[in-house]
Scaffold this motif. Structure first.
Motif, PDB file in Angstrom:
ATOM      1  N   GLY A   1     -23.349  32.981  -9.874  1.00  0.00           N
ATOM      2  CA  GLY A   1     -23.968  33.384 -11.090  1.00  0.00           C
ATOM      3  C   GLY A   1     -24.341  32.411 -11.963  1.00  0.00           C
ATOM      4  O   GLY A   1     -24.177  31.185 -11.852  1.00  0.00           O
ATOM      5  N   LYS A   2     -25.032  32.632 -13.140  1.00  0.00           N
ATOM      6  CA  LYS A   2     -25.480  31.625 -14.236  1.00  0.00           C
ATOM      7  C   LYS A   2     -24.741  31.856 -15.660  1.00  0.00           C
ATOM      8  O   LYS A   2     -24.289  33.167 -15.824  1.00  0.00           O
ATOM      9  N   PRO A   3     -24.245  31.078 -16.256  1.00  0.00           N
ATOM     10  CA  PRO A   3     -23.622  31.067 -17.613  1.00  0.00           C
ATOM     11  C   PRO A   3     -24.322  32.106 -18.554  1.00  0.00           C
ATOM     12  O   PRO A   3     -25.425  32.234 -18.541  1.00  0.00           O
ATOM     13  N   LYS A   4     -23.682  32.931 -19.200  1.00  0.00           N
ATOM     14  CA  LYS A   4     -24.070  33.852 -20.268  1.00  0.00           C
ATOM     15  C   LYS A   4     -24.880  34.860 -19.770  1.00  0.00           C
ATOM     16  O   LYS A   4     -25.778  35.326 -20.586  1.00  0.00           O
ATOM     17  N   ARG A   5     -24.832  35.115 -18.486  1.00  0.00           N
ATOM     18  CA  ARG A   5     -25.467  36.271 -17.926  1.00  0.00           C
ATOM     19  C   ARG A   5     -24.538  37.435 -17.590  1.00  0.00           C
ATOM     20  O   ARG A   5     -23.110  37.205 -17.329  1.00  0.00           O
ATOM     21  N   GLY A   6     -25.209  38.525 -17.578  1.00  0.00           N
ATOM     22  CA  GLY A   6     -24.154  39.857 -17.082  1.00  0.00           C
ATOM     23  C   GLY A   6     -23.294  40.234 -18.293  1.00  0.00           C
ATOM     24  O   GLY A   6     -23.296  39.917 -19.335  1.00  0.00           O
ATOM     25  N   ALA A   7     -22.329  41.211 -18.027  1.00  0.00           N
ATOM     26  CA  ALA A   7     -21.674  41.955 -19.068  1.00  0.00           C
ATOM     27  C   ALA A   7     -20.895  40.994 -19.886  1.00  0.00           C
ATOM     28  O   ALA A   7     -20.487  39.993 -19.232  1.00  0.00           O
ATOM     29  N   ARG A   8     -21.014  41.314 -21.105  1.00  0.00           N
ATOM     30  CA  ARG A   8     -20.075  40.368 -21.881  1.00  0.00           C
ATOM     31  C   ARG A   8     -18.528  41.091 -21.964  1.00  0.00           C
ATOM     32  O   ARG A   8     -18.118  42.225 -21.789  1.00  0.00           O
ATOM     33  N   LEU A   9     -17.797  39.940 -21.795  1.00  0.00           N
ATOM     34  CA  LEU A   9     -16.279  40.335 -21.736  1.00  0.00           C
ATOM     35  C   LEU A   9     -15.599  40.544 -23.099  1.00  0.00           C
ATOM     36  O   LEU A   9     -15.896  40.059 -23.883  1.00  0.00           O
ATOM     37  N   MET A  10     -14.892  41.653 -23.132  1.00  0.00           N
ATOM     38  CA  MET A  10     -14.224  42.150 -24.546  1.00  0.00           C
ATOM     39  C   MET A  10     -12.909  42.487 -24.085  1.00  0.00           C
ATOM     40  O   MET A  10     -12.222  42.815 -23.161  1.00  0.00           O
ATOM     41  N   PRO A  11     -11.930  42.098 -25.413  1.00  0.00           N
ATOM     42  CA  PRO A  11     -10.585  42.414 -25.300  1.00  0.00           C
ATOM     43  C   PRO A  11     -10.300  43.829 -24.645  1.00  0.00           C
ATOM     44  O   PRO A  11     -11.034  44.623 -24.983  1.00  0.00           O
TER      45      PRO A  11
END
Length: 241
Positions: free
Chosen positions: A174-184
């Motif tokens: 994949g590519k950085p800063k793509r796809g779902a954002r990671l959350m606590p």
């Protein structure tokens, strides 16, 4: 839908993860030429069920008939055996995998195993709040391809919790800063599958066993991790401690 886990749920998954880690350690101690994968499956299931309330995640999942996803065969000198273990405990799952050498293996195999573990570590390090799924896949891909290997694209990591497979999918590329954002509170299984040859795979007639299309060696390592609130490295849930 992505589900966020409470601290209590994460502790339960960590308890399941300790059983997963113990199962992998038990199987590793018994991997040697002449042992059947059916025997290893029985050992794994007995160990998992010896823990009150725990049961194998894979048995019955999508009609899978066993505890360890592996063809029934006798191990031979020089084989590589990938062992994937899932445990259900108090309504939640944990999942991890490792690849073990059987006896003396061909030159270069140890490098493949080390690179795949390094790729897993690189992916895990990116599982921080504020990062994206693409950051994990990019890190895995960079390590594998820098070593001259390829990553399997058809099989991916995944969210995990009350269901064994949850959103989001976690590719090993994949590519950085793509796809779902990671959350606590997110819990995900990161699982690089790294091939010596090309990335393509095929499934055998048993509908479960997956091999490389070109017959090259492949390794698979996996951890379940929890994304933490402080933005730091994630908590690995599938360890013995």
């Amino acid at each position: 839908m992505i589900t966020l886990k409470s601290p209590r749920e994460i502790e339960t998954m960590a308890a399941a993860g300790r059983i997963v880690a113990g199962t992998l350690a038990l199987v590793q101690r018994h991997v040697r030429p002449g042992v059947s994968t059916e025997e290893l499956d029985r050992l794994a299931e007995d160990f998992i069920r010896s823990h009150p309330g725990a049961r194998p995640s894979f048995k019955g999942l999508y009609d899978f008939p066993a505890t360890l996803p592996s063809a029934k065969r006798i191990l031979r000198e020089g084989d590589l055996l990938s062992v994937d273990v899932g445990v259900w405990l108090e309504g939640l799952h944990a999942d991890a995998a490792a690849t073990f050498a059987v006896g003396k293996v061909a030159s270069g195999v140890e490098r493949l195993l080390q690179v795949t573990q390094d790729a897993l570590a690189a992916g895990v390090a990116q599982a921080r709040a504020g990062n994206h799924v693409g950051d994990i896949g990019h890190a895995v891909q960079q390590v594998a391809e820098a070593a001259g290997y390829s990553v399997v694209r058809e099989l991916v990591g995944h969210g995990i919790g009350s269901s064994f497979h949850e959103e989001p999918q976690v590719p090993n590329y994949g590519k950085p800063k793509r796809g779902a954002r990671l959350m606590p509170g997110m819990t995900i299984a990161i699982e690089p599958m790294v091939n010596v040859g090309g990335p393509d795979i095929r499934t055998l007639d048993d509908k479960w066993t997956v091999v490389t299309q070109d017959g090259s060696l492949s390794a698979h390592f996996e951890h379940t991790v929890a994304v933490l609130a402080d933005g730091g490295p994630p908590r690995i849930l599938t360890t013995a401690d």
